[in-house]
Design a protein around this motif. Structure first.
Motif, PDB file in Angstrom:
ATOM      1  N   THR A  52     -22.109  -9.999   9.781  1.00  0.00           N
ATOM      2  CA  THR A  52     -21.430  -8.843   9.210  1.00  0.00           C
ATOM      3  C   THR A  52     -21.706  -7.607  10.052  1.00  0.00           C
ATOM      4  O   THR A  52     -22.510  -7.636  10.988  1.00  0.00           O
ATOM      5  CB  THR A  52     -21.905  -8.582   7.781  1.00  0.00           C
ATOM      6  N   SER A  53     -21.068  -6.526   9.691  1.00  0.00           N
ATOM      7  CA  SER A  53     -21.259  -5.277  10.410  1.00  0.00           C
ATOM      8  C   SER A  53     -22.709  -4.791  10.304  1.00  0.00           C
ATOM      9  O   SER A  53     -23.196  -4.110  11.204  1.00  0.00           O
ATOM     10  CB  SER A  53     -20.315  -4.209   9.876  1.00  0.00           C
ATOM     11  N   SER A  54     -23.393  -5.164   9.239  1.00  0.00           N
ATOM     12  CA  SER A  54     -24.784  -4.755   9.058  1.00  0.00           C
ATOM     13  C   SER A  54     -25.773  -5.738   9.659  1.00  0.00           C
ATOM     14  O   SER A  54     -26.981  -5.525   9.595  1.00  0.00           O
ATOM     15  CB  SER A  54     -25.097  -4.583   7.573  1.00  0.00           C
ATOM     16  N   GLY A  55     -25.253  -6.819  10.246  1.00  0.00           N
ATOM     17  CA  GLY A  55     -26.126  -7.768  10.916  1.00  0.00           C
ATOM     18  C   GLY A  55     -26.557  -8.958  10.094  1.00  0.00           C
ATOM     19  O   GLY A  55     -27.308  -9.804  10.583  1.00  0.00           O
ATOM     20  N   TYR A  58     -10.040 -13.571   7.779  1.00  0.00           N
ATOM     21  CA  TYR A  58     -10.088 -12.981   9.115  1.00  0.00           C
ATOM     22  C   TYR A  58      -8.679 -12.618   9.579  1.00  0.00           C
ATOM     23  O   TYR A  58      -7.734 -13.383   9.410  1.00  0.00           O
ATOM     24  CB  TYR A  58     -10.751 -13.945  10.091  1.00  0.00           C
ATOM     25  N   ASP A  59      -8.584 -11.458  10.193  1.00  0.00           N
ATOM     26  CA  ASP A  59      -7.293 -10.926  10.617  1.00  0.00           C
ATOM     27  C   ASP A  59      -7.011 -11.138  12.098  1.00  0.00           C
ATOM     28  O   ASP A  59      -5.848 -11.189  12.503  1.00  0.00           O
ATOM     29  CB  ASP A  59      -7.229  -9.423  10.331  1.00  0.00           C
ATOM     30  N   TYR A  60      -8.039 -11.214  12.891  1.00  0.00           N
ATOM     31  CA  TYR A  60      -7.871 -11.294  14.338  1.00  0.00           C
ATOM     32  C   TYR A  60      -8.589 -12.546  14.859  1.00  0.00           C
ATOM     33  O   TYR A  60      -9.725 -12.822  14.459  1.00  0.00           O
ATOM     34  CB  TYR A  60      -8.438 -10.040  15.009  1.00  0.00           C
ATOM     35  N   TRP A  61      -7.915 -13.230  15.776  1.00  0.00           N
ATOM     36  CA  TRP A  61      -8.439 -14.486  16.306  1.00  0.00           C
ATOM     37  C   TRP A  61      -8.330 -14.500  17.819  1.00  0.00           C
ATOM     38  O   TRP A  61      -7.365 -13.989  18.396  1.00  0.00           O
ATOM     39  CB  TRP A  61      -7.652 -15.675  15.742  1.00  0.00           C
ATOM     40  N   GLY A  62      -9.312 -15.150  18.444  1.00  0.00           N
ATOM     41  CA  GLY A  62      -9.219 -15.394  19.863  1.00  0.00           C
ATOM     42  C   GLY A  62      -8.469 -16.682  20.145  1.00  0.00           C
ATOM     43  O   GLY A  62      -8.029 -17.373  19.217  1.00  0.00           O
ATOM     44  N   PHE A  76     -16.073  -2.377  17.760  1.00  0.00           N
ATOM     45  CA  PHE A  76     -16.364  -3.652  17.116  1.00  0.00           C
ATOM     46  C   PHE A  76     -17.292  -3.535  15.929  1.00  0.00           C
ATOM     47  O   PHE A  76     -17.288  -4.379  15.034  1.00  0.00           O
ATOM     48  CB  PHE A  76     -17.000  -4.574  18.169  1.00  0.00           C
ATOM     49  N   SER A  77     -18.110  -2.514  15.932  1.00  0.00           N
ATOM     50  CA  SER A  77     -19.230  -2.473  14.987  1.00  0.00           C
ATOM     51  C   SER A  77     -18.842  -2.564  13.513  1.00  0.00           C
ATOM     52  O   SER A  77     -19.598  -3.131  12.730  1.00  0.00           O
ATOM     53  CB  SER A  77     -20.080  -1.222  15.233  1.00  0.00           C
ATOM     54  N   PRO A  78     -17.695  -2.051  13.066  1.00  0.00           N
ATOM     55  CA  PRO A  78     -17.390  -2.158  11.625  1.00  0.00           C
ATOM     56  C   PRO A  78     -16.934  -3.542  11.185  1.00  0.00           C
ATOM     57  O   PRO A  78     -16.794  -3.790   9.986  1.00  0.00           O
ATOM     58  CB  PRO A  78     -16.248  -1.150  11.418  1.00  0.00           C
ATOM     59  N   TYR A  79     -16.695  -4.425  12.127  1.00  0.00           N
ATOM     60  CA  TYR A  79     -16.104  -5.718  11.815  1.00  0.00           C
ATOM     61  C   TYR A  79     -17.146  -6.799  11.588  1.00  0.00           C
ATOM     62  O   TYR A  79     -18.167  -6.865  12.279  1.00  0.00           O
ATOM     63  CB  TYR A  79     -15.175  -6.168  12.949  1.00  0.00           C
ATOM     64  N   SER A  80     -16.859  -7.649  10.624  1.00  0.00           N
ATOM     65  CA  SER A  80     -17.551  -8.926  10.528  1.00  0.00           C
ATOM     66  C   SER A  80     -16.905  -9.872  11.535  1.00  0.00           C
ATOM     67  O   SER A  80     -15.682  -9.839  11.733  1.00  0.00           O
ATOM     68  CB  SER A  80     -17.432  -9.510   9.121  1.00  0.00           C
ATOM     69  N   VAL A  81     -17.721 -10.705  12.132  1.00  0.00           N
ATOM     70  CA  VAL A  81     -17.214 -11.632  13.149  1.00  0.00           C
ATOM     71  C   VAL A  81     -17.684 -13.034  12.813  1.00  0.00           C
ATOM     72  O   VAL A  81     -18.858 -13.253  12.507  1.00  0.00           O
ATOM     73  CB  VAL A  81     -17.695 -11.244  14.551  1.00  0.00           C
ATOM     74  N   GLY A  82     -16.771 -13.957  12.861  1.00  0.00           N
ATOM     75  CA  GLY A  82     -17.098 -15.342  12.578  1.00  0.00           C
ATOM     76  C   GLY A  82     -16.754 -16.247  13.733  1.00  0.00           C
ATOM     77  O   GLY A  82     -15.887 -15.936  14.559  1.00  0.00           O
ATOM     78  N   TRP A  83     -17.455 -17.351  13.785  1.00  0.00           N
ATOM     79  CA  TRP A  83     -17.124 -18.438  14.712  1.00  0.00           C
ATOM     80  C   TRP A  83     -16.634 -19.627  13.885  1.00  0.00           C
ATOM     81  O   TRP A  83     -17.223 -19.967  12.863  1.00  0.00           O
ATOM     82  CB  TRP A  83     -18.327 -18.850  15.537  1.00  0.00           C
ATOM     83  N   LEU A  95     -12.413  -6.862   8.646  1.00  0.00           N
ATOM     84  CA  LEU A  95     -13.098  -5.790   7.948  1.00  0.00           C
ATOM     85  C   LEU A  95     -13.403  -6.257   6.536  1.00  0.00           C
ATOM     86  O   LEU A  95     -12.763  -7.178   6.028  1.00  0.00           O
ATOM     87  CB  LEU A  95     -12.231  -4.528   7.920  1.00  0.00           C
ATOM     88  N   GLY A  96     -14.375  -5.644   5.896  1.00  0.00           N
ATOM     89  CA  GLY A  96     -14.670  -5.959   4.521  1.00  0.00           C
ATOM     90  C   GLY A  96     -15.586  -7.159   4.364  1.00  0.00           C
ATOM     91  O   GLY A  96     -16.075  -7.740   5.332  1.00  0.00           O
ATOM     92  N   LEU A  97     -15.806  -7.528   3.104  1.00  0.00           N
ATOM     93  CA  LEU A  97     -16.744  -8.592   2.764  1.00  0.00           C
ATOM     94  C   LEU A  97     -16.127  -9.963   2.976  1.00  0.00           C
ATOM     95  O   LEU A  97     -14.909 -10.119   2.983  1.00  0.00           O
ATOM     96  CB  LEU A  97     -17.179  -8.445   1.305  1.00  0.00           C
TER      97      LEU A  97
END
Length: 120
Positions: free
Chosen positions: A52-55, A107-111, A29-36, A99-101
């Motif tokens: 983001t991946s950097s927090g 976003y490519d993946y969704w729950g 998971f760590s390289p991915y940005s995650v949004g809600w 991935l990326g900025l």
């Protein structure tokens, strides 16, 4: 492929709190940005928060100061702590990964989403 599963939704009174979880599987998971994001009945899906991946984190104005996004890369999980909930926060909440900025799109993946209902 990244599979995302949200949990932690439910019914809460106004002023209460909930913590949503977004668990990832399939890849680290760590390289991915995650949004809600959230979608209320009859409304378009809207951005809530992202990390983001950097927090780095960003929030929609409507939740700033009330919601906190965090991540535990060791557990492949991102959290959304929601405090001081309001009836207008009622919606299905989705997490998404990319991935990326970028925070609010791309976003490519969704729950599948988890329902949050705030009663007045």
């Amino acid at each position: 492929q990244v599979q995302l599963v949200e949990s932690g939704g439910g019914l809460v009174q106004a002023g209460g709190s909930l913590r949503l979880s977004c668990a990832a599987s399939g890849r680290t998971f760590s390289p991915y940005s995650v949004g809600w994001f959230r979608q209320a009945p009859g409304k378009e899906r809207e951005f809530v928060a992202a990390t983001t991946s950097s927090g780095n984190t960003v929030y929609a104005d409507s939740v700033k100061g009330r919601f906190t996004i965090s991540r535990d890369n060791a557990k492949n999980t991102v959290f959304l702590q929601m405090n001081s909930l309001k009836p207008e926060d009622t919606a299905v909440y989705f997490c998404a990964a990319r991935l990326g900025l970028g925070y609010e799109s791309g976003y490519d993946y969704w729950g599948q989403g988890t329902q949050v209902t705030v009663s007045s």
